[in-house]
Design a protein around this motif. Structure first.
Motif, PDB file in Angstrom:
ATOM      1  N   PHE A 183       0.852  -1.209   0.000  1.00 38.90           N
ATOM      2  CA  PHE A 183       0.000   0.000   0.000  1.00 38.90           C
ATOM      3  C   PHE A 183       0.880   1.249   0.000  1.00 38.90           C
ATOM      4  O   PHE A 183       1.851   1.313   0.755  1.00 38.90           O
ATOM      5  CB  PHE A 183      -0.874  -0.009   1.262  1.00 38.90           C
ATOM      6  N   LYS A 185       0.349   5.799  -0.341  1.00 31.36           N
ATOM      7  CA  LYS A 185      -0.621   6.897  -0.462  1.00 31.36           C
ATOM      8  C   LYS A 185       0.086   8.231  -0.757  1.00 31.36           C
ATOM      9  O   LYS A 185       0.139   9.122   0.081  1.00 31.36           O
ATOM     10  CB  LYS A 185      -1.484   7.041   0.802  1.00 31.36           C
ATOM     11  N   SER A 209       0.098   1.092 -10.263  1.00 35.48           N
ATOM     12  CA  SER A 209      -0.792  -0.039  -9.969  1.00 35.48           C
ATOM     13  C   SER A 209      -0.228  -1.361 -10.507  1.00 35.48           C
ATOM     14  O   SER A 209      -0.631  -2.438 -10.080  1.00 35.48           O
ATOM     15  CB  SER A 209      -2.189   0.210 -10.536  1.00 35.48           C
ATOM     16  N   TYR A 214      -2.392  -1.822  -3.433  1.00 37.43           N
ATOM     17  CA  TYR A 214      -3.297  -0.695  -3.133  1.00 37.43           C
ATOM     18  C   TYR A 214      -2.537   0.615  -3.332  1.00 37.43           C
ATOM     19  O   TYR A 214      -1.539   0.850  -2.643  1.00 37.43           O
ATOM     20  CB  TYR A 214      -3.746  -0.714  -1.677  1.00 37.43           C
ATOM     21  N   VAL A 216      -3.361   4.733  -3.311  1.00 37.40           N
ATOM     22  CA  VAL A 216      -4.308   5.842  -3.178  1.00 37.40           C
ATOM     23  C   VAL A 216      -3.522   7.122  -3.443  1.00 37.40           C
ATOM     24  O   VAL A 216      -2.493   7.360  -2.814  1.00 37.40           O
ATOM     25  CB  VAL A 216      -4.937   5.909  -1.768  1.00 37.40           C
ATOM     26  N   SER A 218      -3.910  10.939  -3.039  1.00 32.91           N
ATOM     27  CA  SER A 218      -4.815  11.895  -2.403  1.00 32.91           C
ATOM     28  C   SER A 218      -4.609  13.274  -2.998  1.00 32.91           C
ATOM     29  O   SER A 218      -3.494  13.655  -3.349  1.00 32.91           O
ATOM     30  CB  SER A 218      -4.592  11.907  -0.896  1.00 32.91           C
ATOM     31  N   SER A 224      -9.682  11.762  -3.857  1.00 37.05           N
ATOM     32  CA  SER A 224      -8.556  10.882  -4.180  1.00 37.05           C
ATOM     33  C   SER A 224      -8.924   9.932  -5.314  1.00 37.05           C
ATOM     34  O   SER A 224     -10.091   9.827  -5.706  1.00 37.05           O
ATOM     35  CB  SER A 224      -8.156  10.074  -2.939  1.00 37.05           C
ATOM     36  N   CYS A 226      -7.919   5.791  -6.550  1.00 38.73           N
ATOM     37  CA  CYS A 226      -7.350   4.587  -5.948  1.00 38.73           C
ATOM     38  C   CYS A 226      -7.310   3.465  -6.986  1.00 38.73           C
ATOM     39  O   CYS A 226      -8.172   3.382  -7.869  1.00 38.73           O
ATOM     40  CB  CYS A 226      -8.233   4.174  -4.771  1.00 38.73           C
ATOM     41  N   SER A 227      -6.309   2.616  -6.894  1.00 33.59           N
ATOM     42  CA  SER A 227      -6.303   1.412  -7.727  1.00 33.59           C
ATOM     43  C   SER A 227      -6.098   0.192  -6.833  1.00 33.59           C
ATOM     44  O   SER A 227      -5.345   0.237  -5.860  1.00 33.59           O
ATOM     45  CB  SER A 227      -5.192   1.492  -8.774  1.00 33.59           C
ATOM     46  N   HIS A 228      -6.827  -0.864  -7.166  1.00 29.99           N
ATOM     47  CA  HIS A 228      -6.666  -2.143  -6.453  1.00 29.99           C
ATOM     48  C   HIS A 228      -7.227  -3.255  -7.328  1.00 29.99           C
ATOM     49  O   HIS A 228      -8.331  -3.129  -7.853  1.00 29.99           O
ATOM     50  CB  HIS A 228      -7.388  -2.100  -5.111  1.00 29.99           C
ATOM     51  N   LEU A 270     -12.622   3.233   1.684  1.00 28.17           N
ATOM     52  CA  LEU A 270     -12.243   4.500   1.053  1.00 28.17           C
ATOM     53  C   LEU A 270     -13.174   5.627   1.516  1.00 28.17           C
ATOM     54  O   LEU A 270     -12.709   6.737   1.826  1.00 28.17           O
ATOM     55  CB  LEU A 270     -12.319   4.364  -0.473  1.00 28.17           C
TER      56      LEU A 270
END
Ligand code: ATP
Ligand code: MG
Ligand code: MG
Length: 309
Positions: A183, A185, A209, A214, A216, A218, A224, A226-228, A270
């Motif tokens: 992860f 961010k 990604s 994960y 994010v 921001s 924000s 996000c990719s997952h 999220l």
């Protein structure tokens, strides 16, 4: 268990100005407050506020240890820090002007850590962390803690097979991406620094990604993205009056990992983390947010799946 690692701890000194900041004039303060500093500590505080068990690890200076400990105790943080002898934990200055949205952050570099200090921290981490744990490394690296030390730390964690979250920037974030963590961010500025300043944000996100489970990105009041798991999400946040946006990202990360550890779905996680951060920016200090307010704000957050080609 969730662990946070703050390599470069700080005490936040909030300077409230009577008026706006003007050069060549005496700028009088109306009050001074102290708050917890250090991004990992902020993440820990968000998790504790949400009732999710965690422990804050990292370094702390000994010469003003009581000052940091007083704040850690007031904030009811569970911590186990490596003491760096004869050094003070730095102070970060947060300047808040009267009737002006946002804040100005001025930070010290932090004390120098030795290879012995780093060894002590690594031993502690080796002892504590297990496969099912989540570990957040957040904030800057102190003088003496080099990129190769970060790389080693990341490899220790990789060997443990735990979930690794990083809220880092610059070359440290590049290293985390290279080693491959679970992860990250970055904010809009931090992602440009490590991918490309020319590409649109979404292109940069797509790039990251490929390596990180994960991601994010921001964007302050803009929410924000996000990719997952091959999916991309746009998160739109409600409008609030932002008093102090310092620590919004830290609060977001803490709440996100807390919810993830509880097995909540990603879209809910999220929205909830965005609600917590939107509550946070309405308070003057670096950490405070209201869980009740966050739940109300969460309902106004929009999480949309993006159609990608
Ligand atoms: P930090 O100071 O903690 O490092 P950051 O720069 O990493 O912050 P931001 O992008 O500023 O993080 O904010 C993180 C999240 O907090 C945003 O994605 C958003 O959900 C929320 N947030 C920040 N500012 C606002 C705002 N003005 N209104 C509503 N939500 C906000
Ligand atoms: Mg920001
Ligand atoms: Mg941040």
């Amino acid at each position: 268990m969730i662990y946070t690692i703050t390599l470069n701890p700080a005490i936040d000194r909030l300077l409230f100005l009577e008026k706006t900041l003007v050069k060549e004039k005496n700028n009088r303060l109306s009050k001074v407050e102290y708050d917890l500093g250090g991004k990992g500590h902020h993440g820990s505080f968000a998790m504790s506020t949400l009732g999710v068990e965690n422990q804050a690890l990292g370094f702390c200076g000994t010469t003003n240890k009581s000052k940091l400990e007083k704040i850690l105790k007031e904030k009811e943080l569970n911590y186990d820090l490596v003491e760096v002898y004869g050094k003070p934990t730095r102070e970060s200055y947060v300047i808040l002007e009267a009737n002006v949205s946002g804040s100005i952050l001025i930070t010290e570099k932090g004390f120098r850590v030795s290879s012995y200090d780093i060894e002590l921290l690594t031993e502690k981490i080796e002892e504590k962390i297990q496969e099912k744990d989540i570990v957040l490394i957040a904030g800057s690296m102190p003088p003496g803690f080099e990129l190769r030390d970060l790389e080693e730390l990341l490899h220790v964690l990789k060997k443990k097979n735990c979930f690794i979250a990083c809220d880092l920037s610059g070359t440290a974030l590049t290293k985390a991406v290279e080693v491959g963590v679970n992860f990250i961010k970055p904010n809009a500025f931090e992602i440009q620094e490590i991918v490309s300043a020319e590409n649109p944000l979404l292109e940069n996100l797509k790039e990251l990604s490929k390596k990180i489970d994960y991601v994010v990105v921001s964007q302050g009041s803009e929410g924000s993205i996000c990719s997952h798991d091959g999916e991309f999400y746009q998160i739109t946040v409600p409008k609030v009056v932002a008093v102090n946006d310092t620590g919004a990202g830290d609060c977001f990360v803490g709440a996100f990992l807390a919810n993830l550890s509880l097995g909540k779905p990603l879209t809910e996680t999220l929205a909830f983390a965005s609600g917590c951060a939107a509550s946070k920016v309405q308070y003057t200090n670096s950490t405070t947010f209201s869980v009740k307010e966050a739940k109300l704000l969460q309902k106004k957050v929009r999480v949309e799946k993006l159609q990608m080609d």
